[in-house]
Write a protein that holds these residues in place. Structure first.
Motif, PDB file in Angstrom:
ATOM      1  N   ASN A 131       0.825  -1.203   0.000  1.00  0.00           N
ATOM      2  CA  ASN A 131       0.000   0.000   0.000  1.00  0.00           C
ATOM      3  C   ASN A 131       0.865   1.260   0.000  1.00  0.00           C
ATOM      4  O   ASN A 131       0.581   2.226  -0.734  1.00  0.00           O
TER       5      ASN A 131
ATOM      6  N   TYR B 276       3.925   1.532  -1.143  1.00  0.00           N
ATOM      7  CA  TYR B 276       4.567   1.617  -2.457  1.00  0.00           C
ATOM      8  C   TYR B 276       3.596   2.177  -3.492  1.00  0.00           C
ATOM      9  O   TYR B 276       3.956   3.045  -4.302  1.00  0.00           O
ATOM     10  N   ALA B 277       2.355   1.697  -3.467  1.00  0.00           N
ATOM     11  CA  ALA B 277       1.357   2.163  -4.433  1.00  0.00           C
ATOM     12  C   ALA B 277       1.092   3.657  -4.274  1.00  0.00           C
ATOM     13  O   ALA B 277       0.969   4.389  -5.269  1.00  0.00           O
ATOM     14  N   GLU B 278       1.018   4.125  -3.036  1.00  0.00           N
ATOM     15  CA  GLU B 278       0.798   5.551  -2.808  1.00  0.00           C
ATOM     16  C   GLU B 278       1.989   6.373  -3.270  1.00  0.00           C
ATOM     17  O   GLU B 278       1.827   7.441  -3.884  1.00  0.00           O
ATOM     18  N   ARG B 279       3.197   5.881  -2.986  1.00  0.00           N
ATOM     19  CA  ARG B 279       4.406   6.622  -3.346  1.00  0.00           C
ATOM     20  C   ARG B 279       4.605   6.683  -4.854  1.00  0.00           C
ATOM     21  O   ARG B 279       5.025   7.699  -5.409  1.00  0.00           O
ATOM     22  N   GLN B 280       4.275   5.595  -5.558  1.00  0.00           N
ATOM     23  CA  GLN B 280       4.475   5.521  -6.998  1.00  0.00           C
ATOM     24  C   GLN B 280       3.219   5.891  -7.790  1.00  0.00           C
ATOM     25  O   GLN B 280       3.249   5.884  -9.024  1.00  0.00           O
ATOM     26  N   ASN B 281       2.124   6.171  -7.074  1.00  0.00           N
ATOM     27  CA  ASN B 281       0.858   6.519  -7.724  1.00  0.00           C
ATOM     28  C   ASN B 281       0.396   5.428  -8.684  1.00  0.00           C
ATOM     29  O   ASN B 281       0.052   5.673  -9.846  1.00  0.00           O
ATOM     30  N   VAL B 282       0.397   4.199  -8.192  1.00  0.00           N
ATOM     31  CA  VAL B 282      -0.085   3.054  -8.959  1.00  0.00           C
ATOM     32  C   VAL B 282      -1.179   2.365  -8.143  1.00  0.00           C
ATOM     33  O   VAL B 282      -1.374   2.660  -6.965  1.00  0.00           O
ATOM     34  N   SER B 283      -1.897   1.463  -8.780  1.00  0.00           N
ATOM     35  CA  SER B 283      -2.972   0.758  -8.084  1.00  0.00           C
ATOM     36  C   SER B 283      -2.954  -0.720  -8.445  1.00  0.00           C
ATOM     37  O   SER B 283      -2.345  -1.129  -9.436  1.00  0.00           O
TER      38      SER B 283
END
Length: 273
Positions: free
Chosen positions: A178, A180-187
């Motif tokens: 979660n 990592y997804a927020e930091r990289q703006n991925v889902s």
């Protein structure tokens, strides 16, 4: 334990340093950015010089723990069979949400159930990762689903392989994925999630002198109460996806019996895994 080396010299300094080994489910750079300010603070407050050790790989760190080569550790590898004999003693843990293992796919993936992963390549951080491999792989085996593991080195690496399409899915720790997804703006989408497990603890080798252990533990537990400590925690917390109010709380080995029970009951891995 005979495997524990004496405190080593920290660079050219005369004061011996105690080695603080950490698991690295994220990149080595982020791991160092997170831990170095904390260890410098603990060194100043406790008077116990601590030196960060980020192993080249998770299996390497697990082997160092098995042989009792580290003074302090931030890890859960010590609970695995073969490693628990080193006798590491839990002294604290981050004040953070419990951990879950997950199996995830990209948002546009055609896979909507675990059964559809039968025979597919699934990315995992490493064979020793608890929530990233051991827990999700056990769930797959209990469901009769056999996949082809791809080991990416870190949880972030496993996510990268899944998101790039090189793997159909990834086994991850929910908290790390979660963040990592927020930091990289991925889902991504979650196909399966495990029960909760305690967050990764800080533990100490039984050969470390009690006065050193007590000093480090006291500095850890009071970190969030001191202005300098709070500043460091506030700056570090986004790197690990933690709330800015987090700190460290007392913990013991008894809180991690859940992990011991998992290892006693898990299914054997297929040959070659």
């Amino acid at each position: 334990m005979a495997g524990l080396a004496a405190p080593v010299q920290a660079g050219q300094a005369e004061t011996p340093a105690f080695i603080f080994g950490v698991i690295s489910p994220r990149s080595a750079v982020i791991t160092a950015q997170y831990w170095n300010p904390i260890l410098r603070y603990l060194t100043r407050q406790s008077g116990v010089p601590l030196k960060l050790k980020v192993a080249k790989s998770s299996p390497e760190l697990a082997a160092m723990i098995q042989h009792g080569e580290l003074h302090f550790i931030y890890s859960n590898y010590q609970f695995a069979p073969g490693n628990d004999g080193a006798g590491y003693i839990v002294i604290a843990r981050p004040l953070a949400s419990p951990s879950r293992g997950q199996i995830v796919v990209s948002t546009n993936s055609p896979y909507t159930s675990l059964e559809q992963l039968q025979g597919r390549e699934v990315a995992f951080p490493s064979k020793v990762a608890f929530t990233g491999f051991q827990v999700p792989m056990d769930a797959l085996l209990r469901a009769g689903i056999h996949v082809k593991p791809r080991f990416a080195g870190t949880i972030e690496g496993a996510l990268g392989q899944m998101l790039s399409g090189r793997a159909a899915a990834a086994g991850v720790s929910a908290v790390i994925a979660n963040a990592y997804a927020e930091r990289q703006n991925v889902s991504y989408r979650v196909l399966w999630s495990s029960e909760e497990y305690p967050t990764v603890p800080i533990a100490v080798h039984p050969a470390v002198p009690k006065e050193k252990v007590d000093a480090v533990r006291t500095a850890l537990l009071s970190m969030s109460e001191r202005f300098e400590g709070r500043e460091i925690l506030t700056a570090s917390s986004p790197l690990f996806g933690q709330p800015t109010s987090f700190g460290f709380v007392a913990a013991s080995n008894a809180e991690y019996e859940h992990m011991h029970r998992f290892y006693r009951q898990r299914l054997p891995l297929p040959e070659g895994q």
